[in-house]
Design a protein around this motif. Structure first.
Motif, PDB file in Angstrom:
ATOM      1  N   MET A   1       0.840  -1.203   0.000  1.00  0.00           N
ATOM      2  CA  MET A   1       0.000   0.000   0.000  1.00  0.00           C
ATOM      3  C   MET A   1       0.878   1.257   0.000  1.00  0.00           C
ATOM      4  N   ARG A   2       0.543   2.216  -0.836  1.00  0.00           N
ATOM      5  CA  ARG A   2       1.392   3.386  -1.002  1.00  0.00           C
ATOM      6  C   ARG A   2       1.365   4.303   0.228  1.00  0.00           C
ATOM      7  N   CYS A   3       2.538   4.661   0.692  1.00  0.00           N
ATOM      8  CA  CYS A   3       2.637   5.553   1.852  1.00  0.00           C
ATOM      9  C   CYS A   3       2.171   6.952   1.483  1.00  0.00           C
ATOM     10  N   PRO A   4       1.221   7.520   2.246  1.00  0.00           N
ATOM     11  CA  PRO A   4       0.723   8.856   1.913  1.00  0.00           C
ATOM     12  C   PRO A   4       1.771   9.944   2.157  1.00  0.00           C
ATOM     13  N   ASN A   5       2.821   9.602   2.879  1.00  0.00           N
ATOM     14  CA  ASN A   5       3.853  10.594   3.189  1.00  0.00           C
ATOM     15  C   ASN A   5       4.941  10.655   2.127  1.00  0.00           C
ATOM     16  N   CYS A   6       5.501   9.470   1.756  1.00  0.00           N
ATOM     17  CA  CYS A   6       6.639   9.484   0.835  1.00  0.00           C
ATOM     18  C   CYS A   6       6.381   8.707  -0.455  1.00  0.00           C
ATOM     19  N   GLY A   7       5.263   8.016  -0.560  1.00  0.00           N
ATOM     20  CA  GLY A   7       4.942   7.331  -1.813  1.00  0.00           C
ATOM     21  C   GLY A   7       5.537   5.944  -1.958  1.00  0.00           C
ATOM     22  N   ASN A   8       6.350   5.541  -0.985  1.00  0.00           N
ATOM     23  CA  ASN A   8       6.934   4.193  -0.983  1.00  0.00           C
ATOM     24  C   ASN A   8       5.809   3.149  -0.917  1.00  0.00           C
ATOM     25  N   SER A   9       5.956   2.057  -1.659  1.00  0.00           N
ATOM     26  CA  SER A   9       4.858   1.077  -1.623  1.00  0.00           C
ATOM     27  C   SER A   9       5.180  -0.130  -0.735  1.00  0.00           C
ATOM     28  N   ASP A  10       6.258  -0.019   0.011  1.00  0.00           N
ATOM     29  CA  ASP A  10       6.655  -1.119   0.890  1.00  0.00           C
ATOM     30  C   ASP A  10       6.271  -0.767   2.328  1.00  0.00           C
ATOM     31  N   ASP A  11       5.393  -1.570   2.925  1.00  0.00           N
ATOM     32  CA  ASP A  11       5.021  -1.282   4.308  1.00  0.00           C
ATOM     33  C   ASP A  11       4.798  -2.548   5.105  1.00  0.00           C
ATOM     34  N   LYS A  12       4.792  -2.383   6.418  1.00  0.00           N
ATOM     35  CA  LYS A  12       4.550  -3.494   7.337  1.00  0.00           C
ATOM     36  C   LYS A  12       3.192  -3.299   7.980  1.00  0.00           C
ATOM     37  N   VAL A  13       2.470  -4.394   8.148  1.00  0.00           N
ATOM     38  CA  VAL A  13       1.210  -4.293   8.875  1.00  0.00           C
ATOM     39  C   VAL A  13       1.519  -4.437  10.362  1.00  0.00           C
ATOM     40  N   ILE A  14       1.133  -3.451  11.152  1.00  0.00           N
ATOM     41  CA  ILE A  14       1.422  -3.487  12.584  1.00  0.00           C
ATOM     42  C   ILE A  14       0.272  -4.121  13.344  1.00  0.00           C
ATOM     43  N   GLU A  15      -0.918  -3.819  12.893  1.00  0.00           N
ATOM     44  CA  GLU A  15      -2.083  -4.306  13.618  1.00  0.00           C
ATOM     45  C   GLU A  15      -3.225  -4.440  12.629  1.00  0.00           C
ATOM     46  N   SER A  16      -4.034  -5.469  12.794  1.00  0.00           N
ATOM     47  CA  SER A  16      -5.185  -5.549  11.904  1.00  0.00           C
ATOM     48  C   SER A  16      -6.389  -6.029  12.682  1.00  0.00           C
ATOM     49  N   ARG A  17      -7.514  -5.473  12.348  1.00  0.00           N
ATOM     50  CA  ARG A  17      -8.704  -5.742  13.146  1.00  0.00           C
ATOM     51  C   ARG A  17      -9.928  -5.746  12.241  1.00  0.00           C
TER      52      ARG A  17
END
Ligand SMILES: [Zn+2]
Length: 159
Positions: A1-17
């Motif tokens: 998912m694209r980071c709204p801050n820097c546009g990077n598309s690499d992210d970690k899911v910290i929590e999901s509910r």
């Protein structure tokens, strides 16, 4: 998912509910590039896609099946529940991405995805999962798999 801050598309899911109504998942994500944390909402309906089994039969994708396999492989390993949960989320997300266009994905692709993710978390779990998933025919195959894993981890260390 694209980071709204820097546009990077690499992210970690910290929590999901899963939200109370049960039709959406809320996820806290952290950008690998800049550390920015953001929230995503995904409709569960979007995740309905089919898995093509080796026999050619199709069945609906089920997170529970992956979860069962992953948890069995990680049984009694020194890996936190949160890491396991994140791992399963990542697998589900990536499988959903890969299956989105055709509304289907082959079971082999999912298996490889699970292997790759487990391998980056725990070596023993990787071997356990691989031995079930690939059903090694002989010792040679098993050794080849271990060598492949070693190469992979060396590559990752040099990143
Ligand atoms: Zn970012």
């Amino acid at each position: 998912m694209r980071c709204p801050n820097c546009g990077n598309s690499d992210d970690k899911v910290i929590e999901s509910r899963t939200l109370a109504a049960g039709d959406a998942i809320r996820r806290r994500r952290e950008c690998v590039g800049c550390g920015n944390r953001f929230t995503s909402y995904e409709r569960i309906e979007d995740k309905h896609f089919m898995v093509i089994k080796q026999s050619g039969r199709r069945e609906p994708f089920e997170r529970e099946k992956i979860e069962r396999g992953v948890r069995r492989a990680l049984e009694k390993r020194p890996v936190s529940q949160r890491s396991i949960e994140n791992l399963i989320n990542e697998i589900e997300d990536e499988a959903a991405m890969l299956g989105k266009d055709d509304n289907e994905i082959s079971a082999g692709v999912i298996g490889d995805l699970v292997l790759e993710k487990i391998g980056s978390l725990d070596k023993v779990a990787y071997i356990r999962f691989a031995s079930v998933y690939r059903q090694f025919k002989n010792l040679e195959e098993f050794v080849r798999e271990i060598n492949k894993m070693e190469e992979h981890s060396i590559k990752n260390q040099n990143k």
